[in-house]
Scaffold this motif. Structure first.
Motif, PDB file in Angstrom:
ATOM      1  N   HIS A  89       0.844  -1.207   0.000  1.00 22.46           N
ATOM      2  CA  HIS A  89       0.000   0.000   0.000  1.00 22.46           C
ATOM      3  C   HIS A  89       0.879   1.256   0.000  1.00 22.46           C
ATOM      4  O   HIS A  89       1.633   1.481   0.938  1.00 22.46           O
ATOM      5  N   HIS A 127      -0.270  -5.517   3.186  1.00 28.09           N
ATOM      6  CA  HIS A 127      -1.363  -6.241   3.861  1.00 28.09           C
ATOM      7  C   HIS A 127      -2.091  -7.094   2.847  1.00 28.09           C
ATOM      8  O   HIS A 127      -1.957  -6.905   1.638  1.00 28.09           O
ATOM      9  N   HIS A 129      -5.099  -8.510   0.574  1.00 30.07           N
ATOM     10  CA  HIS A 129      -6.119  -7.793  -0.217  1.00 30.07           C
ATOM     11  C   HIS A 129      -7.065  -8.780  -0.899  1.00 30.07           C
ATOM     12  O   HIS A 129      -7.663  -8.474  -1.944  1.00 30.07           O
ATOM     13  N   HIS A 391      -5.070   3.319  -5.232  1.00 29.86           N
ATOM     14  CA  HIS A 391      -3.777   2.651  -5.440  1.00 29.86           C
ATOM     15  C   HIS A 391      -2.898   3.470  -6.398  1.00 29.86           C
ATOM     16  O   HIS A 391      -3.405   4.242  -7.204  1.00 29.86           O
ATOM     17  N   HIS A 443     -10.820   2.157  -3.371  1.00 28.96           N
ATOM     18  CA  HIS A 443     -11.833   1.578  -2.496  1.00 28.96           C
ATOM     19  C   HIS A 443     -11.899   2.300  -1.163  1.00 28.96           C
ATOM     20  O   HIS A 443     -11.012   3.073  -0.807  1.00 28.96           O
ATOM     21  N   HIS A 445     -11.261   2.178   2.622  1.00 24.42           N
ATOM     22  CA  HIS A 445     -10.326   1.411   3.454  1.00 24.42           C
ATOM     23  C   HIS A 445     -10.927   1.025   4.794  1.00 24.42           C
ATOM     24  O   HIS A 445     -10.223   0.531   5.681  1.00 24.42           O
TER      25      HIS A 445
HETATM   26 CU1  C2O Z   1      -4.313  -0.609   1.985  1.00 22.63          CU
HETATM   27 CU2  C2O Z   1      -6.245  -1.422  -1.518  1.00 22.63          CU
HETATM   28  O1  C2O Z   1      -5.251  -1.091   0.283  1.00 22.63           O
END
Ligand code: C2O
Length: 465
Positions: A89, A127, A129, A391, A443, A445
């Motif tokens: 991320h 992390h 996903h 992202h 998205h 979070h």
């Molecule tokens: Cu921390 Cu799409 O994520």
């Protein structure tokens, strides 16, 4: 609840060590192995262990510390119990290695992911996903810290080494047998009653009476925080915010509190020199009505300030110019896209009515590679905060309307990859769509919302020159 408040030391995750490093015609590439593994961890001394699944059998996972420009290839081995997709991320990752939610490794599979690490110094994180179970995978341990360093930052003389400390915030609930309580079941939010830092509920940290740099990560599923440092009389101590998601600010921002939402990072420098022999509490004052405050969620950890400084280096004033070279996006006032982060029903959320499972319609924007777009993000009502993460890109937070607050000084001081949307708010962000091209996710979070499909995609389109 957990009855051992401030009795256990803050753990510091181990630094990841490459398996080997190769030079390829002037490029340095580090190769790592990161296995998703189940393990048990004793949280309650007198009860059974908690069952977790994390990176290399730890949670948080190992901390990567990588100099800017040193490339990395991480072999992720899924030795866990469910499918997994790993997302770094805040990284300029090419889309094939970005942890696309349905590009999952089944149990027993592995994937090599390449990261260019071309960003300026910043605190990013990795992390799980995986489609539909990101929240529980993160909750049971699949999250870790990834730091990119560079010489410009090193030259600033900020607190370093033992005085530069990651603080990864999470919240959990436990069963009477000492094991974790499942976060599943509440389709709207998850709020645990036990707050942890670096995996330890309500830790303490022994500190020296000098300056520290803390890198704060909100790795919680649904909980945002309003953090403050309080002296023994309860007075809030002023500190300097020096960086956020995309690295150092132009100049430090002085504050006595720090709102941080899921996915966000902020870095602060605080000076404990006035507090020798005293205990300083890191507290949480989040007032947002939808965040469930439980008996002890107003406390996060404690700093026990000793009486002597063993190393006085990098203990001077924070420079008034931290980064003279922030790559602010070109300004533009025409809104390119309006995105409504909305509830679609009892337990589904969407962006503009499109959910992630709608494979024919889920690409909601097609910015040209290298272009800047102005996106308007609306929280259309309903419970819970909705931090929006895009992202790949760095964003400038331009405005916030519709609620009681505007853009906070430390939100405006640097570039970000997550911006907090509270109920009723409209936030405008300017984003530079690069450096890579390809299809990426954006998205909410709040990971419970993300799993319930408040996620879609955009395609950074390549133009042949
Ligand atoms: Cu921390 Cu799409 O994520």
């Amino acid at each position: 609840a957990y009855n051992y408040m401030f009795q256990n030391a803050l753990p510091i995750p181990a630094v990841a060590v490459p398996d080997f490093t190769e030079e390829f015609g002037g490029r340095t590439v580090q190769f790592y192995t990161c296995a998703i593994e189940s393990f048990t961890k004793q949280i309650y001394p007198n009860l059974g262990p908690a069952h977790m699944t994390g990176y290399n059998g730890t949670s948080p996972g190992p901390t990567y510390v990588i100099p800017r420009g040193t490339e990395s290839i991480i072999r992720y081995l899924n030795n866990g119990e469910v499918s997994a997709a790993v997302h770094l991320h805040g990284s300029y990752t090419y889309s094939v290695w970005d942890g696309w939610a349905s590009d999952e490794m089944a149990v027993g599979q592995w994937k090599d992911c390449y990261y260019p690490n071309s960003e300026t110094a910043r605190s990013i994180w990795y992390h799980d996903h995986a489609d539909g179970h990101t929240a529980s995978d993160a909750y049971y341990g699949q999250a870790g810290v990834y730091l990119i360093t560079d010489s410009a930052e090193d030259a600033l003389g900020l607190p370093a080494g033992a005085y530069d400390v990651p603080l990864a915030l999470t919240d959990h609930s436990y069963q009477a047998n000492g094991d974790l309580a499942s976060p599943n079941g509440n389709p709207i939010n998850f709020f645990g009653d036990v707050l942890s830092v670096n995996g330890q509920p309500w830790p303490y940290m022994s500190v020296e009476p000098r300056k520290y740099r803390f890198r704060v990560f909100d790795m919680s599923l649904s909980r945002a925080y309003d953090l403050f440092f309080a002296d023994p009389s309860g007075n809030w101590i002023t500190f300097q915010v020096i960086a956020s998601d995309s690295g150092l600010f132009g100049s430090p921002v002085t504050s006595n509190d720090l709102v941080i939402a899921m996915g966000e990072r902020y870095e602060v420098v605080i000076d404990f020199s006035m507090y020798a022999g005293k205990n300083i509490t890191l507290g949480n004052n989040m007032q947002q009505a939808q965040i469930q405050e439980l008996a002890n969620t107003n406390k996060v950890m404690q700093f026990n300030v000793g009486s002597t400084v063993s190393d006085n280096s990098n203990n001077g004033a924070v420079p008034s110019t931290l980064n003279g070279n922030i790559q602010w996006p070109a300004q533009r006032t025409t809104v390119d896209h309006t995105f409504n982060f909305q509830m679609g029903g009892e337990s589904t959320w969407t962006i503009n009515g499109v959910d992630f499972s709608d494979v024919n319609n889920r690409i909601l924007a097609r910015p040209t590679q290298g272009s800047v777009q102005l996106w308007e993000l609306h929280h259309t009502g309903g419970p819970a905060v909705r931090p929006v993460h895009v992202h790949l890109v760095n964003m400038q937070v331009v405005s916030r309307t519709g609620g009681s607050r505007g853009v906070l000084p430390y939100e405006a001081a640097g570039l970000k990859d997550v911006v907090l949307l509270e109920p009723g708010e409209t936030v405008r962000v300017l984003a530079f769509f690069g450096p890579a091209n390809g299809v990426y996710m954006f998205h909410c979070h709040n990971l419970v919302h993300e799993d319930n499909t408040m996620m879609d995609a955009f395609n950074v389109t390549y133009l042949q020159e």
